[in-house]
Enzyme design. Structure first.
Site, mmCIF file in Angstrom:
data_model
loop_
_atom_site.group_PDB
_atom_site.id
_atom_site.type_symbol
_atom_site.label_atom_id
_atom_site.label_comp_id
_atom_site.label_asym_id
_atom_site.label_seq_id
_atom_site.Cartn_x
_atom_site.Cartn_y
_atom_site.Cartn_z
ATOM 1 N N HIS A 68 0.848 -1.193 0.000
ATOM 2 C CA HIS A 68 0.000 0.000 0.000
ATOM 3 C C HIS A 68 0.881 1.240 0.000
ATOM 4 O O HIS A 68 2.087 1.164 0.239
ATOM 5 C CB HIS A 68 -0.961 0.018 1.192
ATOM 6 C CG HIS A 68 -0.280 -0.006 2.536
ATOM 7 N ND1 HIS A 68 0.400 1.074 3.059
ATOM 8 C CD2 HIS A 68 -0.174 -0.988 3.461
ATOM 9 C CE1 HIS A 68 0.879 0.765 4.238
ATOM 10 N NE2 HIS A 68 0.551 -0.477 4.512
ATOM 11 N N ASP A 91 -4.423 -6.725 12.340
ATOM 12 C CA ASP A 91 -4.386 -5.260 12.421
ATOM 13 C C ASP A 91 -4.153 -4.709 11.017
ATOM 14 O O ASP A 91 -3.053 -4.808 10.473
ATOM 15 C CB ASP A 91 -3.270 -4.793 13.357
ATOM 16 C CG ASP A 91 -3.512 -5.219 14.786
ATOM 17 O OD1 ASP A 91 -4.677 -5.190 15.212
ATOM 18 O OD2 ASP A 91 -2.542 -5.594 15.468
ATOM 19 N N LEU A 92 -5.175 -4.127 10.451
ATOM 20 C CA LEU A 92 -5.124 -3.678 9.068
ATOM 21 C C LEU A 92 -3.923 -2.768 8.816
ATOM 22 O O LEU A 92 -3.727 -1.774 9.506
ATOM 23 C CB LEU A 92 -6.418 -2.940 8.733
ATOM 24 C CG LEU A 92 -6.539 -2.386 7.312
ATOM 25 C CD1 LEU A 92 -6.542 -3.518 6.308
ATOM 26 C CD2 LEU A 92 -7.807 -1.536 7.192
ATOM 27 N N ASP A 93 -3.121 -3.118 7.814
ATOM 28 C CA ASP A 93 -1.980 -2.315 7.361
ATOM 29 C C ASP A 93 -0.934 -2.075 8.440
ATOM 30 O O ASP A 93 -0.147 -1.139 8.350
ATOM 31 C CB ASP A 93 -2.457 -0.959 6.801
ATOM 32 C CG ASP A 93 -3.304 -1.112 5.553
ATOM 33 O OD1 ASP A 93 -3.066 -2.074 4.805
ATOM 34 O OD2 ASP A 93 -4.196 -0.277 5.335
ATOM 35 N N GLU A 94 -0.924 -2.920 9.473
ATOM 36 C CA GLU A 94 0.036 -2.727 10.558
ATOM 37 C C GLU A 94 0.898 -3.958 10.801
ATOM 38 O O GLU A 94 1.540 -4.076 11.838
ATOM 39 C CB GLU A 94 -0.695 -2.336 11.848
ATOM 40 C CG GLU A 94 -1.396 -0.979 11.764
ATOM 41 C CD GLU A 94 -2.022 -0.560 13.086
ATOM 42 O OE1 GLU A 94 -1.696 -1.185 14.118
ATOM 43 O OE2 GLU A 94 -2.829 0.380 13.083
#
Length: 285
Positions: A193, A227-230
């Site tokens: 992303h 954990d989204l995008d983490e």
């Protein structure tokens, strides 16, 4: 036969020597070794990490070597991952409408540059069927809506299982994976992303960035977690931009960075150069 040994353990005197001596005792020749100590050498709670490439001059199997090495691993409380360099990782690509990351990976794979056993491409849109099938790969179209998401994810999981996939690459797959999905493939899903996050969330991030006059754009590739995008970061890069570039130009620059960062992260995983420790990674050179 060429192998990669990834190991981690509490930092203790004699770990390197014991490992090297064992490899030598098995008629092994170390080609390359790299190590890192998290927390400082000899410090309380320090963790030792090492990646060793070696060749066995006999016909001993990886299983036999791993079983014999267990005594050393037990002695130092090691976590050990042994990989055969001659066996590429079975891989799937998931994508949506944006083609840049998908096409880049397909080209690198087809040219022999990317050492993966690419088995299937899965998409929630039919747009890329022709190019994927032209490359000789199965293309599985699994459309999804908010109401059909649970059923679609089960179909995706079944497709991955059918093709014995070990690594899944989200090449701009514009859907959020559930906790259940990610938990079935821990640290085996790589996502890409833009690096504006947590700023400029949602649609049209480059338009938002242009409106704010950003001077630096970038991309992040990481393992997908609940954990989204983490998840633990594998690779990142940036590019400087100026006020002269419009939204379309910023978007094009961003896509260039995304393709490079994703390919770099995928290659590191395929070449067994990534060790995960908590929320971070150790990426060997």
């Amino acid at each position: 036969m060429s192998y990669v040994l990834l190991l981690s353990c509490p930092d203790r005197f004699g770990v390197v020597a014991a490992t090297a001596e064992f490899i030598a005792s098995q008629e092994g020749n170390i080609i390359h070794a790299e190590q890192y100590v998290k927390g400082g050498v000899g410090g309380d709670g320090s963790v030792f990490f090492q990646r060793i490439e070696f060749e066995l001059t006999n016909d001993r199997s990886a299983t036999d070597f791993h079983d014999a090495f267990q005594a050393v691993a037990d002695r130092f409380a090691m976590v050990v991952d042994l990989r055969d360099n001659s066996v590429p990782i079975p891989t799937a690509i998931m994508c949506s409408k944006q083609p840049h990351c998908l096409y880049d990976l397909l080209t690198r794979w087809r040219s022999g540059e990317m050492p993966m056993d690419l088995r299937v491409v899965i998409s929630n849109h039919p747009d890329h069927r022709d190019i994927v099938e032209h490359m000789g790969l199965p293309f599985v179209h699994l459309p999804v809506t908010q109401d059909t998401r649970p059923e679609q994810e089960l179909e995706v999981l079944a497709t991955l299982a059918e093709h014995d996939v070990e690594l899944t690459v989200m090449a701009r797959y514009m859907q959020i994976l559930s906790d259940n999905f990610v938990s079935q493939h821990p640290m085996r899903i790589i996502n890409i992303h833009h690096s504006f996050l947590p700023a400029f969330v949602g649609a049209n991030p480059y338009r938002q960035a242009h409106e704010r006059g950003v001077k630096l754009i970038g991309a992040t590739a990481h393992y997908a977690t609940a954990d989204l995008d983490e998840g633990p970061i594998i690779a990142q890069d940036t590019a400087h931009v100026t006020h002269r570039e419009n939204v379309q130009q910023l978007t094009a620059r961003g896509r260039d960075v995304e393709t490079l960062v994703l390919s770099r992260a995928v290659r590191a995983h395929l070449e067994h150069k990534v060790a995960v420790h908590g929320h971070r990674t150790i990426v060997y050179s």
